[in-house]
Design an enzyme around this catalytic site. Structure first.
Site, PDB file in Angstrom:
ATOM      1  N   GLU A  91       0.887  -1.166   0.000  1.00 14.87           N
ATOM      2  CA  GLU A  91       0.000   0.000   0.000  1.00 14.87           C
ATOM      3  C   GLU A  91       0.917   1.205   0.000  1.00 14.87           C
ATOM      4  O   GLU A  91       1.527   1.537   1.012  1.00 14.87           O
ATOM      5  CB  GLU A  91      -0.917  -0.032   1.224  1.00 14.87           C
ATOM      6  CG  GLU A  91      -2.133   0.880   1.087  1.00 14.87           C
ATOM      7  CD  GLU A  91      -1.846   2.295   1.548  1.00 14.87           C
ATOM      8  OE1 GLU A  91      -1.544   3.152   0.674  1.00 14.87           O
ATOM      9  OE2 GLU A  91      -1.919   2.558   2.748  1.00 14.87           O
ATOM     10  N   CYS A 111      -1.799   9.288   2.262  1.00 14.93           N
ATOM     11  CA  CYS A 111      -1.607   8.758   0.906  1.00 14.93           C
ATOM     12  C   CYS A 111      -2.693   9.221  -0.061  1.00 14.93           C
ATOM     13  O   CYS A 111      -2.450   9.334  -1.257  1.00 14.93           O
ATOM     14  CB  CYS A 111      -1.581   7.232   0.940  1.00 14.93           C
ATOM     15  SG  CYS A 111      -0.186   6.542   1.848  1.00 14.93           S
TER      16      CYS A 111
END
Length: 482
Positions: free
Chosen positions: A255, A290
């Site tokens: 991720e 993110c």
């Protein structure tokens, strides 16, 4: 930076489920004051080897846990995290520099993630019956498939959500029945150690888990050692893809980063609520997310109005002490990152970009920054800013806007504001991202969502059910009748 005469708090690491002080220490700095406010024990190569051996030896015991046992373990964590809300919030403010409201929200997400995991122990399918009589030759055969733990896991969590993203690795590992060794980020290790403190109160099998702050070089065993059957990493794209290249035969889920875009169509009302969502997505947690809103694509018919409304609110944002209830933009994780962001913005300005607001730094505090007319080839546009900055840009038609979003090398999530169902479906079909968020910002996430990206943003998905499936494999049974 300030100094304090108060002795730093000392935290042990946890190897094979037991607290240990190794005699080697890592200083943890308060991200706003700069003072050393805690020290954590650091694992060396010998400690990592002990943890690895213990995890492998515990594979059978972890796999043998019944659903009700896993559920009891996870619910104990839910109760204890709930009791420790205030302390956990203060830890996030200190070690992560999170504004108080954001820190409190992350603690709630930690609790929710473990609750979702507890629910999953009894809700997830254990397997399926598979019809094999698809040809005359196979007419006498029946098949069944069950999900079994993949084995020992190596887990590496990031600094920006040190409670919740650690939870997204540990909680599904327990549901899946996998022992694990976790390395927390060296900048924010205390959150994971507080989780460890509570895990140590449970009935997890002996040796089944370790949480080890350590130097990156010492932790290389987590990447390269084939005794681990899977590596789960959250962090930068450069580091993540390098790990995958060196991971050998183990399964890898990543991720990684992004430079998320939100697109606003002319059928959208530019309400205060929408502007507030853009502010939260771009500047909340100092943009160190993110899926922070980095690019705001606005249809040319709305551009002037949105720019005026957004700019008015951005100019009111002040970076400050994260302990204050009113603070939205706290410190960046370290001064080096703030300096890097400043260089990117200054370079963009020299290349013709216009700074509408912000652009200045004071130590680790970076002003909420809004840019326009940014060259798409510059770092601030094409790479992950990971700071409190957003870029405004125009587009003329819907398909052009979608194409602009897709030109990024990242593909984590994207937001699209529109009331047109056909455009919603077009975005879902054509956007090269892991998640399309309609009528909200790409920063939206609920902890049971399948969450992850494509392209340079990674592979695999988090979210309890998705992560559990990644941590298990299918085992087939074939029975010939009579």
């Amino acid at each position: 930076m300030t100094t304090s005469s108060k002795k730093p708090i000392e935290y042990p690491l946890y190897v094979a489920g037991k607290a240990s002080k190794t005699g080697q220490w890592l200083d943890v700095h308060h991200k706003y004051t700069g003072e050393v406010y805690a020290r954590v024990a650091v694992a060396d190569a010998k400690t990592l080897e002990k943890a690895t051996v213990a995890a492998v030896q515990a594979e059978a015991d972890m796999a043998a846990l019944k659903p009700y046992q896993k559920q009891q373990i996870l619910l104990h964590c839910v109760r204890r995290f709930t009791q420790e809300k205030a302390l956990l919030t203060d830890i996030l403010i200190a070690e992560g520099g999170k504004p108080r409201a954001a820190a409190a929200a992350e603690v709630e997400r930690l609790i929710n993630t473990f609750q979702l995991a507890a629910d999953a122990t009894t809700q997830m399918d254990a397997g399926r019956v598979m019809p094999l009589a698809v040809t005359p030759v196979a007419a006498a055969y029946e098949g069944m498939v069950k999900h079994v733990p993949i084995g020992a896991l190596s887990l590496i969590s990031p600094f920006n959500f040190p409670l919740n993203l650690t939870a997204h690795k540990i909680a599904p590992a327990i549901v899946a029945g996998c022992p694990f060794v976790l390395k927390p980020a060296s900048l924010t290790p205390i959150s994971a150690l507080k989780i460890a403190e509570i895990l140590a109160e449970t009935d997890l099998p002996q040796g089944a888990w370790s949480i080890l702050p350590c130097e990156r070089s010492a932790a290389d065993i987590l990447v390269t050692d084939d005794r681990f059957k899977m590596l789960s990493f959250t962090g930068s794209d450069q580091v993540g893809w390098d790990m995958k290249a060196r991971a050998g035969r183990k399964k890898v889920t990543l991720e990684l980063g992004g430079n998320a875009a939100v697109m606003i169509e002319p059928d959208t009302a530019l309400t205060d609520a929408l502007i507030d969502r853009l502010i939260a997505g771009a500047y909340g947690q100092s943009g160190q997310v993110c899926i922070s809103v980095q690019r705001i694509l606005v249809h040319s018919d709305l551009y002037a109005e949105l720019k005026k409304k957004l700019l008015a609110k951005v100019k009111k944002l002040k970076a400050g002490d994260p302990a204050q209830e009113s603070t939205v933009v706290g410190p960046m994780i370290k001064e080096k990152e703030a300096v890097r962001l400043k260089k990117w913005i200054d370079k963009a300005e020299k290349k013709g970009a216009k700074i509408l607001a912000g652009g200045e730094l004071n130590g680790v505090l970076f002003e909420a920054t809004l840019l326009e007319q940014v060259d798409e080839n510059l770092e601030i546009y094409k790479d992950e800013a990971f700071g409190p900055v957003a870029i405004l840009e125009k587009y003329k038609n819907f398909e052009q806007g979608i194409a602009k979003i897709n030109r990024s090398r990242f593909g984590l999530q994207a937001g699209v504001y529109t009331q047109n169902l056909n455009k919603m479906l077009y975005a879902w079909e054509h956007l090269q991202v892991g998640g399309v968020i309609i009528n909200d910002i790409p920063t939206f996430r609920v902890d049971n969502m399948p969450y992850g990206g494509v392209k340079d943003s990674g592979l695999g998905r988090e979210g309890i059910h998705s992560a559990v499936r990644d941590m298990q494999e299918e085992r087939l049974l074939v029975i010939k009748n009579g």
